[in-house]
Structure formats: structure tokens, C-alpha cells
Design an enzyme around this catalytic site. Structure first.
Site, PDB file in Angstrom:
ATOM      1  N   GLU A 126       0.838  -1.166   0.026  1.00 49.63           N
ATOM      2  CA  GLU A 126       0.094  -0.084  -0.034  1.00 49.63           C
ATOM      3  C   GLU A 126       0.891   1.199  -0.066  1.00 49.63           C
ATOM      4  O   GLU A 126       2.038   1.426   0.861  1.00 49.63           O
ATOM      5  CB  GLU A 126      -0.910  -0.139   1.144  1.00 49.63           C
ATOM      6  CG  GLU A 126      -1.812   1.028   1.337  1.00 49.63           C
ATOM      7  CD  GLU A 126      -2.922   1.353   2.550  1.00 49.63           C
ATOM      8  OE1 GLU A 126      -2.907   0.422   3.144  1.00 49.63           O
ATOM      9  OE2 GLU A 126      -3.774   2.455   2.633  1.00 49.63           O
ATOM     10  N   ARG A 184       5.793 -13.074   9.342  1.00 47.95           N
ATOM     11  CA  ARG A 184       6.104 -11.869   9.247  1.00 47.95           C
ATOM     12  C   ARG A 184       7.797 -11.665   9.816  1.00 47.95           C
ATOM     13  O   ARG A 184       7.891 -12.209  10.723  1.00 47.95           O
ATOM     14  CB  ARG A 184       5.504 -11.089  10.237  1.00 47.95           C
ATOM     15  CG  ARG A 184       4.400 -10.166   9.745  1.00 47.95           C
ATOM     16  CD  ARG A 184       3.662  -9.324  10.785  1.00 47.95           C
ATOM     17  NE  ARG A 184       4.207  -7.720  10.688  1.00 47.95           N
ATOM     18  CZ  ARG A 184       3.452  -7.074   9.779  1.00 47.95           C
ATOM     19  NH1 ARG A 184       2.708  -7.752   8.953  1.00 47.95           N
ATOM     20  NH2 ARG A 184       3.902  -5.707   9.398  1.00 47.95           N
ATOM     21  N   LYS A 188       5.001   0.239   9.118  1.00 50.86           N
ATOM     22  CA  LYS A 188       4.926   1.667   8.339  1.00 50.86           C
ATOM     23  C   LYS A 188       4.297   2.776   9.241  1.00 50.86           C
ATOM     24  O   LYS A 188       4.846   3.710   9.522  1.00 50.86           O
ATOM     25  CB  LYS A 188       4.186   1.408   6.944  1.00 50.86           C
ATOM     26  CG  LYS A 188       5.251   1.136   5.838  1.00 50.86           C
ATOM     27  CD  LYS A 188       4.222   0.839   4.554  1.00 50.86           C
ATOM     28  CE  LYS A 188       2.946   0.231   4.586  1.00 50.86           C
ATOM     29  NZ  LYS A 188       2.533  -0.084   3.270  1.00 50.86           N
TER      30      LYS A 188
HETATM   31  P1  ATP Z   1       2.992  -2.114   7.653  1.00 55.94           P
HETATM   32  O1  ATP Z   1       2.291  -2.923   8.834  1.00 55.94           O
HETATM   33  O2  ATP Z   1       4.499  -1.960   7.765  1.00 55.94           O
HETATM   34  O3  ATP Z   1       2.187  -1.213   7.126  1.00 55.94           O
HETATM   35  P2  ATP Z   1       1.466  -3.832   5.617  1.00 55.94           P
HETATM   36  O4  ATP Z   1       1.584  -5.195   5.463  1.00 55.94           O
HETATM   37  O5  ATP Z   1       0.639  -3.188   6.024  1.00 55.94           O
HETATM   38  O6  ATP Z   1       2.902  -3.589   6.654  1.00 55.94           O
HETATM   39  P3  ATP Z   1       1.848  -3.438   2.874  1.00 55.94           P
HETATM   40  O7  ATP Z   1       2.108  -2.265   2.149  1.00 55.94           O
HETATM   41  O8  ATP Z   1       0.550  -3.849   2.988  1.00 55.94           O
HETATM   42  O9  ATP Z   1       2.159  -3.241   4.338  1.00 55.94           O
HETATM   43  O10 ATP Z   1       2.591  -4.995   2.516  1.00 55.94           O
HETATM   44  C1  ATP Z   1       2.929  -5.214   1.439  1.00 55.94           C
HETATM   45  C2  ATP Z   1       3.372  -6.573   1.609  1.00 55.94           C
HETATM   46  O11 ATP Z   1       4.620  -6.813   2.341  1.00 55.94           O
HETATM   47  C3  ATP Z   1       2.519  -7.453   2.108  1.00 55.94           C
HETATM   48  O12 ATP Z   1       2.328  -8.484   1.387  1.00 55.94           O
HETATM   49  C4  ATP Z   1       2.856  -8.050   3.551  1.00 55.94           C
HETATM   50  O13 ATP Z   1       2.488  -9.086   4.026  1.00 55.94           O
HETATM   51  C5  ATP Z   1       4.391  -7.727   3.316  1.00 55.94           C
HETATM   52  N1  ATP Z   1       5.167  -7.423   4.665  1.00 55.94           N
HETATM   53  C6  ATP Z   1       4.637  -6.257   5.302  1.00 55.94           C
HETATM   54  N2  ATP Z   1       5.486  -6.477   6.520  1.00 55.94           N
HETATM   55  C7  ATP Z   1       6.088  -7.475   6.410  1.00 55.94           C
HETATM   56  C8  ATP Z   1       7.107  -8.133   7.557  1.00 55.94           C
HETATM   57  N3  ATP Z   1       7.391  -7.378   8.602  1.00 55.94           N
HETATM   58  N4  ATP Z   1       7.431  -9.344   7.146  1.00 55.94           N
HETATM   59  C9  ATP Z   1       7.057  -9.889   5.905  1.00 55.94           C
HETATM   60  N5  ATP Z   1       6.332  -9.192   4.955  1.00 55.94           N
HETATM   61  C10 ATP Z   1       5.870  -8.178   5.152  1.00 55.94           C
HETATM   62 MG    MG Z   2      -1.186  -3.289   4.921  1.00 62.60          MG
END
Ligand code: ATP
Ligand code: MG
Length: 567
Positions: A42, A267, A277
Site C-alpha cells: 500500500e 512476518r 509503516k
Molecule cells: P506495515 O504493517 O508495515 O504497514 P503492511 O503489511 O501493512 O505493513 P503492505 O504495504 O500492505 O504493508 O505490505 C505489502 C506486502 O509486504 C504484504 O504482502 C505484506 O504481507 C508484506 N509485509 C509487510 N510487512 C512484512 C513483514 N514484517 N515481514 C514480511 N512481509 C511483510
Molecule cells: Mg497493509
């Protein structure tokens, strides 16, 4: 991708449970198409190391199995998304060494998603609910009690269709109606109790402008976007496990044949930092760091500015592998990979962080000798050397002198001898102090017979680094350390949050360091090992040719391991 580095850990990609499944897909022809993955960020912040894990996994699988990997922006939330994040994400993925097959935006699917919404209504599988958020929550029940149908659940198809169209046309205010899937209000999986698919949101979208005032929720947009792109395996982190049911329900009822399926993996959580983020945004907005690319941040942009190479990040992703269970990774594991990577790659130079003047009283005035300084140790494949000027006045590091040293101090002290790296053995004959009693200069003699690599067999225990004063270049050196002072910054007592455990010493600046002149001909952004000090890069934002600024990428050894043993 260019070849991954030398480290033994990336000899061959490991077979994890996801790769096993994909191999099976290929063997059985399950999807009737080549493996297709996607990385779906995102655009509401910069990518961090956790995303790097997901990037290496998705792009890695596509490459290994001859498939494809899309970059898809999951941009269905107008409030927080921005094109500046889109640009940053693209840059970071490329920097990590990956090229996407398709570049897509979930917001480009709004029309298609809307058609699917209407089709669900027509099949009696979705309805417009006019309860407010609170009522919807209450009527959904709890884990131990089933939900109860609200008063709008049995609206006719015609009425639902009419309301949905008017929602889209902008006739209603935010929060007045939502579109919900009609599934089962007693479903054991709470997410399946008539999940909300579409909501009204009169807001400006960074890409679609004001074209839409209804927006799909994550569950509605995500799986269907995967299906539209022909993804085979939708890889996501474990917290989405319960979303798998609605994922399957939607792709099935939207009529996709051979739809993608979701696989969850752990994760990445890393000690002494936060990988979220939302939290990283707070550190930026509340001024705890200088920006998304602050070298202390676990963002890709921060790591890049810090000087970490993409090869090291890929090796790290490979080292930690992919597991089904969440586990925190020790920071030392990451640091070890970074150190290992740089050790083989970067030239050695001499830089003195806290200069103390040394005068060699028996060195002829005005005489400059060019020493031959090798830039790589014997155990790395690279070779090279540079000339190193030596003259009568030098700088050594203040920490390499002690007036009253303990027994095993093999550096300089009154009457003691030490070898100057690449140069000669010197002896401290006199200590000069200012009126306040601070040591301001050491007067030493050098032994002309003891040039490094020469025939003398005279040995001393210590070798120190130094820079010729007349040739030294003044520079700023920034020593970065872990951002938080505790392993799990989120594990705080009630009422405290992660900002209360920031490490106050995460940045220590040496504004008056001196470095050997050979670096002046290197481009800004070059990496080095400063001998005896650590690995450094000249900072691409703040350096000027007149004044170089160096970031410490990583120390030579894990200083904290020593601390812990002592403590
Ligand atoms: P955040 O909590 O940091 O905002 P998010 O999952 O909301 O992370 P996205 O931009 O939606 O962020 O994530 C894009 C991709 O990266 C998704 O497929 C998510 O599962 C993966 N991802 C995000 N954080 C991690 C992590 N700590 N370890 C592994 N994969 C991750
Ligand atoms: Mg997300």
C-alpha cells in the site's frame, strides 16, 4: 537480478514450504499457467526490511520457477496514500535488484470491482446495509455467540441494486450505507459474518482524483485484484490467515476459474527496531529521526543511505528463510550478514575520529615519504593499494594514547612504542598539555630501520592508524547504532509506547575527524573499511567535495556482544 554475492548461504535458494507447493503446482499443472506472484504494497509509507523479505520471496519464486511477479499498489484507501510513496517503493524494489513484470494499481480495478459488486447483488450474495458502524459491530456477535441479522439483511435484489448505484453516484454521505457480503452471521470465522465489501468515502484519491466516492475494503479488493491479474499463489503474512476464507469465497463467487490461493508465512520481526509503516511514520512525523531515509531507520531507503548493499539484504532474506511460525530475528543475524558482505568488497583506508597531534621530532622538516598502503587484506579476493603520505606531523586517535595505561594496553603511553600502520615504529618521548591539563600533543621519535615490509625484525605489540596532518582531510563521521534500547520496543507496560525506549545514543557525531587524502578522488557514496573502526560510506545527501560526511554502516565486531558478556 545480478548474481547474488559470495556468501555460502546463497549457494542455492532454500526449499521452503512455499517453494515446495509452487514446485508441486508446476509438476501437476494445477493452475494451467506459469507460477505468478505479486508484491502488493500500500503506498502509504516507505518499504522496510519486512517488505524486503516479501519482495525476495515473491520475485525469487517467479525467477526460480520461470514465472512472473507483478508490482501491484494496493491503493484502495484515499486518506493515506500518495504518489511520493509509489515513487519511493518503485525505486526501492529496483535497488534491491528486482524487475517487475506488470506494474498495476488496485485503483485501476475500481470499475471491475464495482461490476463484481453488482453481480454479487444480482446473485443475492451481497446487500446494502444501512446500520451504522457500531450497530454492525454489535450485531455481528462475538467469538462465543452468533450474530443477529440486522433490519436490512433481507432487502430485495432490486432495492440493493438501486442503493448500490446511488452509493456510487454520490447520493449518500459517508457512513450511511455499506455493501456487505451475505454469508453467515453465525460463521465460526468472524470475518465471514457478512463482511463489509464497499464503503462510502467522499475523498480525493491520489490517482483516481474524485472519480469515486465508494471504495473497496481490503478483503474485497485484494483477492479479486490477484484473480484479475491471474496470480497463482498469493503470499501474505500470517495475520491474514483468517482472511483466507473470504478470499476464497470472493474469487469463487466472482466466477474466476482456476483462481489464486493464499499462502501465509511468518512476518519478519527484528530485534531493536520496529517493522511497521505506521510506527515508522510516527518516528518521521514526530521528529525522532530525520526522515524516512535516516540511516537508523529499518527502511530500504534508510539502509541504502546507511551504506548497506542490496546483496546483503538479499542474502539476509535467504538466511532467515520462510517459516510458518512467527519468530523474532536477532539483530546480530542481520549485522553479521552486512559485515560479511562488506568485508569481501570494500577497500581499507585510515580515518582518525578523535585526532591527537603527534610530532616526530627526528623526522626531517618538510620531508614527505610516500608509503605503499595495501587496500585489501590477504584473505579477500580483491587487491589494490594507494600511496599514503607520511610526514613530521601526524594525527592519531586520542583513544590510542593513555598517560597511565593498564597492563595490556598495547598502544601509546609515555615511553611506550607502537607501530604506525604501513609506516614505522614510533616511541612516545614527551606529553604536551595545555593549561587545563589536557593532552594536546605527543612528541615522539621514529625508528627509520623499522619500515613496514622492510628487513627489520623488531616487533611491537600494537599497530595503530594515523593520518599525516599536512595531508589530512577534515570530515564528519556519524556513528549510528541501534534505534531502540530494548529488543522488543512494542513490549511496553500499559500507557507507554515504543517511543519511550528509543536509544539516546543511536547517533554520535565526530565533527572533526580526519581521513587520508586518497578518498578525495572517489565518488561520493563510496564504501570503505576505516581500519580498526568499522565500515563506512560517504553520505550521498550531506557530503560535499569540501566536506565529506561519513555514515558508519556497521562496526567491525559486535560491540554489544562484548558488553553483554561483561555486564
Ligand atoms: P506495515 O504493517 O508495515 O504497514 P503492511 O503489511 O501493512 O505493513 P503492505 O504495504 O500492505 O504493508 O505490505 C505489502 C506486502 O509486504 C504484504 O504482502 C505484506 O504481507 C508484506 N509485509 C509487510 N510487512 C512484512 C513483514 N514484517 N515481514 C514480511 N512481509 C511483510
Ligand atoms: Mg497493509
Amino acid at each position: 537480478m545480478t548474481d547474488i554475492s559470495h556468501s555460502p548461504t546463497d549457494a542455492a535458494p532454500r526449499r521452503d514450504f512455499i517453494r515446495e507447493l509452487v514446485a508441486e503446482d508446476v509438476a501437476t499443472g494445477r493452475f494451467g499457467r506459469a507460477p505468478a506472484t505479486r508484491f502488493p504494497p500500500e503506498p502509504n509509507g516507505f518499504l522496510h526490511l519486512g517488505h524486503a523479505k516479501s519482495i525476495c520471496l515473491n520475485f525469487g519464486i517467479a525467477r526460480e520457477f520461470g514465472g512472473t511477479c507483478n508490482l501491484r499498489f494496493d491503493d484502495t484507501n484515499p486518506a493515506t496514500e500518495d504518489v511520493k510513496y509509489v515513487e519511493a517503493i518503485k525505486r526501492d524494489v529496483q535497488w534491491l535488484g528486482f524487475t517487475w513484470d506488470g506494474e498495476y494499481y488496485a485503483s485501476d480495478y475500481f470499475e471491475q470491482l464495482y461490476e463484481i459488486a453488482e453481480s454479487l447483488v444480482l446473485k443475492g450474495l451481497a446487500y446494502v446495509d444501512s446500520q451504522n458502524e457500531e450497530e454492525i459491530r454489535t450485531n455481528r456477535g462475538t467469538v462465543t455467540s452468533p450474530g443477529v441479522p440486522g433490519p436490512y439483511r433481507d432487502r430485495s435484489v432490486e432495492e440493493n441494486l438501486d442503493l448500490l448505484r446511488r452509493m456510487k453516484a454520490g447520493e449518500f454521505a459517508d457512513g450511511t450505507h455499506v455493501l456487505r457480503a451475505k454469508i453467515d452471521l453465525a460463521h465460526p470465522n468472524m470475518i465471514m459474518r457478512d463482511p463489509v465489501l464497499v464503503r462510502i468515502r467522499h475523498a480525493h484519491h491520489y490517482r483516481r482524483g474524485d472519480a469515486w466516492c465508494i471504495y473497496p475494503l481490503y478483503d474485497f479488493a485484494h483477492g479479486l485484484s490477484d484473480a484479475i491479474e491471474g496470480i497463482t499463489r498469493s503470499l501474505c503474512t500470517l495475520e491474514f490467515k483468517d482472511n483466507r476464507d473470504i478470499y476464497d469465497w470472493l474469487v469463487q463467487h466472482a466466477g474466476f476459474t482456476s483462481p489464486p490461493t493464499q499462502i501465509e508465512f511468518a512476518r519478519l520481526e527484528l530485534d531493536y527496531t520496529v517493522l511497521s509503516k505506521r510506527k515508522l511514520l510516527r518516528l518521521v512525523n514526530e521528529g525522532y529521526v530525520r526522515g524516512w531515509d535516516d540511516p537508523r531507520m529499518p527502511t530500504i531507503a534508510g539502509l541504502r543511505r546507511r551504506g548497506v548493499r542490496p546483496e546483503a539484504i538479499r542474502t539476509f532474506a535467504d538466511t532467515i528463510g520462510v517459516a510458518r511460525k512467527d519468530a523474532r530475528i536477532e539483530l546480530a543475524t542481520f549485522e553479521h550478514t552486512v559485515r560479511d558482505d562488506l568485508n569481501m568488497e570494500v577497500p581499507r583506508v585510515l580515518c582518525v575520529l578523535e585526532p591527537l597531534k603527534v610530532t616526530l621530532t627526528n623526522w626531517p622538516e618538510g620531508h614527505v615519504e610516500m608509503l605503499d598502503a595495501s587496500s585489501y587484506p590477504h584473505d579477500v579476493p580483491k587487491t589494490g593499494s594507494r600511496p599514503m603520505p607520511m610526514s613530521r606531523e601526524l594525527f592519531i586517535d586520542r583513544n590510542d594514547f593513555m598517560e597511565d595505561p593498564p597492563k595490556k594496553f598495547h598502544r601509546l603511553s609515555p615511553g611506550a612504542e607502537v607501530r604506525l600502520r604501513f609506516g614505522y615504529i614510533i616511541k612516545c618521548e614527551e606529553v604536551v598539555k595545555d593549561d587545563a591539563g589536557n593532552v594536546i600533543e605527543l612528541r615522539c621519535t621514529y625508528d627509520a630501520e623499522t619500515k613496514s615490509g622492510g628487513s627489520s625484525d623488531r616487533k611491537v605489540k600494537g599497530t595503530i592508524h594515523w593520518v599525516s596532518a599536512a595531508h589530512a582531510h577534515r570530515c564528519e563521521v556519524r556513528l549510528y547504532d541501534r534505534l531502540f534500547s530494548v529488543p522488543d520496543p512494542d513490549d511496553r507496560p500499559e500507557g507507554e509506547d515504543f517511543t519511550t525506549v528509543l536509544n539516546p545514543d543511536s547517533l554520535v557525531t565526530h565533527a572533526d575527524a580526519v581521513i587520508e587524502p586518497s578518498v578525495l578522488t572517489d565518488p561520493i557514496g563510496s564504501r570503505y573499511q576505516f581500519e580498526r573502526t568499522g565500515y563506512f560510506i560517504s553520505d550521498v545527501e550531506d557530503s560535499t567535495p569540501q566536506r565529506l560526511v561519513f555514515n558508519r554502516i556497521i562496526s567491525l565486531r559486535d560491540g554489544w556482544a562484548k558488553e553483554l558478556k561483561k555486564g
